[in-house]
Design an enzyme around this catalytic site. Structure first.
Site, PDB file in Angstrom:
ATOM      1  N   ARG A 182      -1.469   5.184  -1.808  1.00 22.54           N
ATOM      2  CA  ARG A 182      -2.633   4.586  -1.124  1.00 22.54           C
ATOM      3  C   ARG A 182      -3.722   4.140  -2.091  1.00 22.54           C
ATOM      4  NH1 ARG A 182      -1.886   4.756   4.338  1.00 22.54           N
ATOM      5  NH2 ARG A 182      -0.872   6.625   5.137  1.00 22.54           N
ATOM      6  N   ASP A 213       3.138  -1.029   5.671  1.00 22.44           N
ATOM      7  CA  ASP A 213       3.119   0.254   6.373  1.00 22.44           C
ATOM      8  C   ASP A 213       4.553   0.628   6.711  1.00 22.44           C
ATOM      9  OD1 ASP A 213       1.057   2.142   8.001  1.00 22.44           O
ATOM     10  OD2 ASP A 213       2.958   1.949   9.083  1.00 22.44           O
ATOM     11  N   ARG A 243      -9.877  -6.504   4.775  1.00 22.48           N
ATOM     12  CA  ARG A 243      -9.461  -5.930   6.055  1.00 22.48           C
ATOM     13  C   ARG A 243     -10.340  -6.451   7.188  1.00 22.48           C
ATOM     14  NH1 ARG A 243      -8.394  -4.951  10.169  1.00 22.48           N
ATOM     15  NH2 ARG A 243      -7.724  -3.084  11.292  1.00 22.48           N
ATOM     16  N   ARG A 298      -8.794   1.853   2.022  1.00 22.97           N
ATOM     17  CA  ARG A 298     -10.164   1.883   2.532  1.00 22.97           C
ATOM     18  C   ARG A 298     -11.213   2.409   1.570  1.00 22.97           C
ATOM     19  NH1 ARG A 298     -10.873   4.906   7.897  1.00 22.97           N
ATOM     20  NH2 ARG A 298      -8.769   5.755   7.638  1.00 22.97           N
ATOM     21  N   TYR A 312       7.795   8.940  14.278  1.00 22.75           N
ATOM     22  CA  TYR A 312       6.760   8.146  14.945  1.00 22.75           C
ATOM     23  C   TYR A 312       7.319   7.432  16.170  1.00 22.75           C
ATOM     24  CZ  TYR A 312       3.552   8.916  11.063  1.00 22.75           C
ATOM     25  OH  TYR A 312       2.720   9.497  10.146  1.00 22.75           O
TER      26      TYR A 312
END
Lengths: 355, 355
Positions: free
Chosen positions: B32, B82, B45, B36, B162
């Site tokens: 990562r 992702d 973004r 962010r 998921y």
């Protein structure tokens, strides 16, 4: 009557296994064996004002402790309580909200630490000790002569997790952050909890607990240095101190998700037994952990809930790995609420039939 | 231009380490590393309609891939995407809700499995492959000659988690329950995802990825038998198939929270490198894993976020354990959003200064 705690009761299979005997078939009990999957538990729970009221009502809590023994004849009963009753007894706020789990005021600074009051402990745990007394007496009165009574506490790190986060968490990031950002405060909290845990467990033993277990449910979130400092070291201190007073009372550690740290826990803490979680390969754990330390575990609670071939195969795998060493059959985590009680009966039957 | 994938580019430290060289100071990149915590990421973004739009806009996704390389000069760039873009490409619904994480329709029966459409894959991943091409070209154009481009996918089990839960979960109980209750359906889903993952990663390599990594973030929730069936076996199949086409392209496995199962992953999958999570003792892992397999990890992302002595000590501990074997410096999990970018710069400085 003062109980003599200097001799091991080898007539109770759990105590014999924790004393180093490779009993076969192994003694069996289950984490959360008293709880929501049992209709007789739900009936008692419905009559209590809230979960804390249940834990502090000796008649109800002792009754709930005994329920699974009557149904399944487990080799151990475990005090019905909650690991968060210790911070509650230290004056830290605690509430259990339905479907949400525990809610506590987050402790993140020196003022929060200063508000904990160890002088409250002895008074606050009085009803819990009374539960221990009644449960022990109940086992004897109902003829469960081979069933040992286990007392327990949360391990300091896991209790600190809930206190710092203010409840459960996915990864206990606030807890780990505090451990890095303010090691002195974090260490002081762990120290305080360690001392309180020793007093709490010693009182349980004096009241009749024949073994004690320390639940470190979130040990697995820690990096190794923190694990050694806040899981291994407190456990070592708890075991050493309890042993000076009660040399014959076995201590079981359960550093859940310890992974490759399990060997350190076996070597460096002095525990008599180690709980092994669902994710661990019990055969690998058996090779990592010296035979003087009993292993306890580790069927997946979801294999128990599903039943059928998953249960049969799971029991078989655990039995194969536990054979030939001091071993206690258990789950790798607690019984889940939707578990059919008849699956539990089948589990006990299969373990007791182990050839 | 077709790239020759039969030779190892030893001039790129990451590829040299994954090829078995004990490079020192070790190559460094962070899971990562694009994200962010970087203001330049947040700016991009904010301009994209949603997270999926960002992942399927090659110009934006390639730009985001390169941002941390420009800032920190990492030894690897990793495709910005992702792990759930694979089920998305198979026609499974996917949305990312702010602050909530991914939301998918839960797949729990044969009808759900039948709705997955592998024939959609090639078309759907076209923009992602274009991102790979642009990122690779961008690295070359901007003179990052020593920075390797990593492609990636979620490992089948974690992607299945998921899809079955319909999003994230504390313990993926529905997933594990399905694995016990309907092993045939569960196995079929893992098989389908394994095949799709092979096709997806092969396409990324053909488009310019120089190494690939498989993220098995939730491997640690599985009991050992399921771990061997749904983590180890699919990884072995993915590696073996990719190696027949691209023998010189290294594959990194990352079975997070594998604990004592890490040794099995090293021995039985054929991976060139293994990611080591935060909770693992890297020194113990180094003893468990043969030196032909590079280790990659494992500083606690929270030590990075806190900085100061926690960061300095953490980097030191990881370097000490990684020294003398093929090793890639990384975190044990992804960079957290509140990480100050200057802490990342300090991390890189400390690793590069390793004596």
């Amino acid at each position: 009557m003062e109980i003599d705690r200097t001799v091991v009761r080898q007539d109770k299979p759990l105590l014999a296994a924790l004393g180093g005997a490779a009993i076969w078939p192994p003694p069996v009990w289950l984490m959360r064996q008293a709880g929501r999957y049992l209709p007789e538990y739900r009936a008692i729970r419905a009559g209590a004002a809230d979960f804390i009221a249940l834990c502090t009502s000796p008649d109800l809590a002792a009754e709930v402790t005994l329920q699974p023994i009557r149904r399944f004849g487990f080799d151990a009963a475990i005090l019905f309580s909650d690991i968060l009753m210790l911070p509650w007894a230290l004056g830290h706020g605690l509430a259990f909200r339905e479907g949400e789990g525990p809610v506590l005021p987050p402790l993140r600074d020196a003022a929060g630490l200063a508000r904990l009051d160890p002088s409250r402990l002895t008074g606050a745990i009085t009803p819990i000790l009374e539960t221990v007394r009644r449960a022990r007496a109940g086992l004897a009165a109902e003829g469960f002569d081979r069933t040992a009574l286990i007392g327990f506490a949360g391990a300091p790190f896991t209790v600190a997790c809930y206190m710092i986060e203010g409840g459960g968490s996915k990864d206990f990031a606030a807890t780990r952050t505090l451990a890095y950002a303010d090691p002195a405060l974090f260490g002081a909290l762990i120290d305080l909890l360690t001392e309180a845990t020793i007093a709490y467990l010693a009182a349980q033993v004096a009241a009749g607990a024949e073994a004690v277990m320390l639940f470190d449910s979130w040990a697995g979130v820690l990096a190794p240095d923190l694990f050694r400092a806040h899981v291994v070291a407190p456990l070592r201190r708890i075991v050493a101190t309890l042993k000076t007073r009660f040399p014959a009372v076995p201590v079981i550690g359960f550093p859940r998700m310890a992974g490759m740290m399990l060997g350190v826990c076996a070597r460096d803490t002095g525990v008599d037994g180690l709980g092994v979680d669902t994710a661990a390969d019990l055969a690998v754990a058996a090779a990592l952990v010296p035979a003087r330390v009993a292993l306890q575990g580790n069927l997946d609670p979801l294999a128990l809930a599903v039943g059928g071939p998953a249960l049969a195969r799971g029991v078989e795998t655990v039995l194969r790995a536990g054979r030939g060493r001091p071993f206690v059959f258990n789950l790798g985590h607690g019984v889940v609420p939707h578990t059919p009680p008849e699956h539990v009966a089948e589990l006990v039957r299969r373990v007791r039939a182990a050839g």
